[in-house]
Design a protein around this motif. Structure first.
Motif, PDB file in Angstrom:
ATOM      1  N   ALA A  93       0.839  -1.201   0.000  1.00  0.00           N
ATOM      2  CA  ALA A  93       0.000   0.000   0.000  1.00  0.00           C
ATOM      3  C   ALA A  93       0.874   1.251   0.000  1.00  0.00           C
ATOM      4  O   ALA A  93       1.954   1.268   0.601  1.00  0.00           O
ATOM      5  N   LEU A  94       0.405   2.271  -0.649  1.00  0.00           N
ATOM      6  CA  LEU A  94       1.136   3.536  -0.719  1.00  0.00           C
ATOM      7  C   LEU A  94       1.383   4.123   0.666  1.00  0.00           C
ATOM      8  O   LEU A  94       2.384   4.786   0.897  1.00  0.00           O
ATOM      9  N   THR A  95       0.495   3.837   1.606  1.00  0.00           N
ATOM     10  CA  THR A  95       0.623   4.380   2.959  1.00  0.00           C
ATOM     11  C   THR A  95       1.818   3.807   3.726  1.00  0.00           C
ATOM     12  O   THR A  95       2.198   4.343   4.758  1.00  0.00           O
ATOM     13  N   LEU A  96       2.436   2.725   3.219  1.00  0.00           N
ATOM     14  CA  LEU A  96       3.587   2.116   3.897  1.00  0.00           C
ATOM     15  C   LEU A  96       4.913   2.791   3.539  1.00  0.00           C
ATOM     16  O   LEU A  96       5.939   2.485   4.132  1.00  0.00           O
ATOM     17  N   VAL A  97       4.890   3.712   2.575  1.00  0.00           N
ATOM     18  CA  VAL A  97       6.116   4.399   2.152  1.00  0.00           C
ATOM     19  C   VAL A  97       6.650   5.243   3.302  1.00  0.00           C
ATOM     20  O   VAL A  97       5.925   6.035   3.901  1.00  0.00           O
ATOM     21  N   GLN A  98       7.941   5.062   3.609  1.00  0.00           N
ATOM     22  CA  GLN A  98       8.607   5.855   4.640  1.00  0.00           C
ATOM     23  C   GLN A  98       9.511   6.913   4.024  1.00  0.00           C
ATOM     24  O   GLN A  98       9.533   8.042   4.479  1.00  0.00           O
ATOM     25  N   GLN A  99      10.274   6.510   3.002  1.00  0.00           N
ATOM     26  CA  GLN A  99      11.207   7.434   2.347  1.00  0.00           C
ATOM     27  C   GLN A  99      11.277   7.108   0.859  1.00  0.00           C
ATOM     28  O   GLN A  99      11.103   5.954   0.462  1.00  0.00           O
ATOM     29  N   VAL A 100      11.570   8.127   0.065  1.00  0.00           N
ATOM     30  CA  VAL A 100      11.764   7.971  -1.369  1.00  0.00           C
ATOM     31  C   VAL A 100      13.179   8.434  -1.690  1.00  0.00           C
ATOM     32  O   VAL A 100      13.577   9.528  -1.315  1.00  0.00           O
ATOM     33  N   SER A 101      13.926   7.586  -2.374  1.00  0.00           N
ATOM     34  CA  SER A 101      15.300   7.919  -2.732  1.00  0.00           C
ATOM     35  C   SER A 101      15.335   8.638  -4.078  1.00  0.00           C
ATOM     36  O   SER A 101      14.451   8.453  -4.913  1.00  0.00           O
ATOM     37  N   LYS A 102      16.373   9.433  -4.290  1.00  0.00           N
ATOM     38  CA  LYS A 102      16.541  10.030  -5.610  1.00  0.00           C
ATOM     39  C   LYS A 102      17.235   9.054  -6.558  1.00  0.00           C
ATOM     40  O   LYS A 102      17.329   9.294  -7.742  1.00  0.00           O
ATOM     41  N   ILE A 103      17.658   7.910  -6.032  1.00  0.00           N
ATOM     42  CA  ILE A 103      18.372   6.904  -6.821  1.00  0.00           C
ATOM     43  C   ILE A 103      17.375   6.006  -7.549  1.00  0.00           C
ATOM     44  O   ILE A 103      16.385   5.567  -6.978  1.00  0.00           O
ATOM     45  N   ARG A 104      17.656   5.742  -8.833  1.00  0.00           N
ATOM     46  CA  ARG A 104      16.887   4.781  -9.621  1.00  0.00           C
ATOM     47  C   ARG A 104      17.849   3.758 -10.174  1.00  0.00           C
ATOM     48  O   ARG A 104      18.890   4.107 -10.714  1.00  0.00           O
ATOM     49  N   SER A 105      17.499   2.483 -10.047  1.00  0.00           N
ATOM     50  CA  SER A 105      18.339   1.435 -10.613  1.00  0.00           C
ATOM     51  C   SER A 105      17.869   1.127 -12.033  1.00  0.00           C
ATOM     52  O   SER A 105      16.731   1.407 -12.392  1.00  0.00           O
ATOM     53  N   ASN A 106      18.759   0.570 -12.822  1.00  0.00           N
ATOM     54  CA  ASN A 106      18.391   0.149 -14.169  1.00  0.00           C
ATOM     55  C   ASN A 106      17.670  -1.180 -14.064  1.00  0.00           C
ATOM     56  O   ASN A 106      18.201  -2.134 -13.502  1.00  0.00           O
ATOM     57  N   MET A 107      16.467  -1.228 -14.593  1.00  0.00           N
ATOM     58  CA  MET A 107      15.667  -2.449 -14.544  1.00  0.00           C
ATOM     59  C   MET A 107      16.003  -3.333 -15.744  1.00  0.00           C
ATOM     60  O   MET A 107      16.158  -2.832 -16.863  1.00  0.00           O
ATOM     61  N   PRO A 108      16.122  -4.643 -15.520  1.00  0.00           N
ATOM     62  CA  PRO A 108      16.369  -5.543 -16.648  1.00  0.00           C
ATOM     63  C   PRO A 108      15.140  -5.618 -17.559  1.00  0.00           C
ATOM     64  O   PRO A 108      14.023  -5.347 -17.129  1.00  0.00           O
ATOM     65  N   GLU A 109      15.372  -5.991 -18.818  1.00  0.00           N
ATOM     66  CA  GLU A 109      14.277  -6.139 -19.773  1.00  0.00           C
ATOM     67  C   GLU A 109      13.417  -7.333 -19.385  1.00  0.00           C
ATOM     68  O   GLU A 109      13.901  -8.307 -18.829  1.00  0.00           O
ATOM     69  N   GLY A 110      12.138  -7.240 -19.682  1.00  0.00           N
ATOM     70  CA  GLY A 110      11.237  -8.366 -19.446  1.00  0.00           C
ATOM     71  C   GLY A 110      10.290  -8.114 -18.291  1.00  0.00           C
ATOM     72  O   GLY A 110      10.292  -7.057 -17.663  1.00  0.00           O
ATOM     73  N   ASP A 111       9.454  -9.115 -18.015  1.00  0.00           N
ATOM     74  CA  ASP A 111       8.458  -9.047 -16.962  1.00  0.00           C
ATOM     75  C   ASP A 111       9.131  -9.202 -15.603  1.00  0.00           C
ATOM     76  O   ASP A 111       9.785 -10.219 -15.355  1.00  0.00           O
ATOM     77  N   PRO A 112       8.983  -8.216 -14.694  1.00  0.00           N
ATOM     78  CA  PRO A 112       9.645  -8.310 -13.389  1.00  0.00           C
ATOM     79  C   PRO A 112       9.157  -9.484 -12.538  1.00  0.00           C
ATOM     80  O   PRO A 112       9.821  -9.886 -11.607  1.00  0.00           O
ATOM     81  N   LYS A 113       8.013 -10.065 -12.898  1.00  0.00           N
ATOM     82  CA  LYS A 113       7.505 -11.197 -12.125  1.00  0.00           C
ATOM     83  C   LYS A 113       8.111 -12.521 -12.569  1.00  0.00           C
ATOM     84  O   LYS A 113       7.956 -13.531 -11.894  1.00  0.00           O
ATOM     85  N   SER A 114       8.820 -12.522 -13.707  1.00  0.00           N
ATOM     86  CA  SER A 114       9.446 -13.763 -14.165  1.00  0.00           C
ATOM     87  C   SER A 114      10.660 -14.088 -13.299  1.00  0.00           C
ATOM     88  O   SER A 114      11.333 -13.203 -12.765  1.00  0.00           O
ATOM     89  N   GLU A 115      10.937 -15.369 -13.168  1.00  0.00           N
ATOM     90  CA  GLU A 115      12.013 -15.800 -12.281  1.00  0.00           C
ATOM     91  C   GLU A 115      13.385 -15.315 -12.753  1.00  0.00           C
ATOM     92  O   GLU A 115      14.235 -14.952 -11.941  1.00  0.00           O
ATOM     93  N   ASP A 116      13.613 -15.285 -14.074  1.00  0.00           N
ATOM     94  CA  ASP A 116      14.904 -14.833 -14.606  1.00  0.00           C
ATOM     95  C   ASP A 116      15.191 -13.377 -14.234  1.00  0.00           C
ATOM     96  O   ASP A 116      16.292 -13.032 -13.828  1.00  0.00           O
ATOM     97  N   VAL A 117      14.179 -12.523 -14.390  1.00  0.00           N
ATOM     98  CA  VAL A 117      14.361 -11.101 -14.066  1.00  0.00           C
ATOM     99  C   VAL A 117      14.564 -10.924 -12.569  1.00  0.00           C
ATOM    100  O   VAL A 117      15.417 -10.164 -12.131  1.00  0.00           O
ATOM    101  N   ARG A 118      13.783 -11.652 -11.749  1.00  0.00           N
ATOM    102  CA  ARG A 118      13.942 -11.553 -10.297  1.00  0.00           C
ATOM    103  C   ARG A 118      15.330 -12.023  -9.870  1.00  0.00           C
ATOM    104  O   ARG A 118      15.933 -11.445  -8.969  1.00  0.00           O
ATOM    105  N   ARG A 119      15.845 -13.046 -10.522  1.00  0.00           N
ATOM    106  CA  ARG A 119      17.187 -13.543 -10.186  1.00  0.00           C
ATOM    107  C   ARG A 119      18.242 -12.482 -10.530  1.00  0.00           C
ATOM    108  O   ARG A 119      19.218 -12.307  -9.801  1.00  0.00           O
ATOM    109  N   THR A 120      18.028 -11.742 -11.625  1.00  0.00           N
ATOM    110  CA  THR A 120      18.948 -10.670 -12.018  1.00  0.00           C
ATOM    111  C   THR A 120      18.970  -9.563 -10.983  1.00  0.00           C
ATOM    112  O   THR A 120      20.015  -8.997 -10.675  1.00  0.00           O
ATOM    113  N   LEU A 121      17.790  -9.249 -10.405  1.00  0.00           N
ATOM    114  CA  LEU A 121      17.703  -8.180  -9.429  1.00  0.00           C
ATOM    115  C   LEU A 121      18.265  -8.560  -8.063  1.00  0.00           C
ATOM    116  O   LEU A 121      18.632  -7.691  -7.285  1.00  0.00           O
ATOM    117  N   THR A 122      18.291  -9.840  -7.753  1.00  0.00           N
ATOM    118  CA  THR A 122      18.718 -10.272  -6.414  1.00  0.00           C
ATOM    119  C   THR A 122      20.168 -10.005  -6.166  1.00  0.00           C
ATOM    120  O   THR A 122      21.045 -10.112  -6.818  1.00  0.00           O
TER     121      THR A 122
END
Length: 122
Positions: A93-122
């Motif tokens: 929920a949006l109400t759980l946000v405590q802080q917002v960083s100015k940093i953005r990471s580069n997201m890998p291509e593809g669906d973030p819910k796929s196991e390959d993409v999640r493994r890349t982010l870990t």
């Protein structure tokens, strides 16, 4: 706390909820720490109660977080307590946000819910 309430209003925070943005979330006593935004949208919350036409919509942020292995499959995701963790996309929920960083990471291509993409982010 008063400033945080102003910051998390949808009209103020939505321009910053881009995929890859680092956000600090806290749910009651559970401090999730910094996670990566994968998607933010307005959704109707589904409950077991009788649905009505006036079901209220809420802002939900899909976040990538490391979780205790097996906790998501058990239906109760928790932050990892040891060195092993599995990355998962968790709706928060949006109400759980405590802080917002100015940093953005580069997201890998593809669906973030796929196991390959999640493994890349870990």
């Amino acid at each position: 706390e008063e400033l945080r309430q102003i910051v998390i209003k949808p009209e103020n925070i939505m321009p910053f909820l881009n995929p890859g943005r680092l956000i600090h979330m806290k749910d009651g006593s559970t401090d999730w720490g910094w996670g990566i935004v994968t998607h933010a949208s307005r959704r109707k919350l589904v409950s077991d109660e009788v649905q009505t036409e006036e079901t209220e919509t809420h802002w939900v942020v899909d976040m990538f977080y490391p979780c205790e292995p097996g906790s998501v499959a058990a239906g109760k995701p928790i932050p990892p307590t040891g060195t092993k963790a599995e990355g998962q996309i968790l709706p928060m929920a949006l109400t759980l946000v405590q802080q917002v960083s100015k940093i953005r990471s580069n997201m890998p291509e593809g669906d973030p819910k796929s196991e390959d993409v999640r493994r890349t982010l870990t």
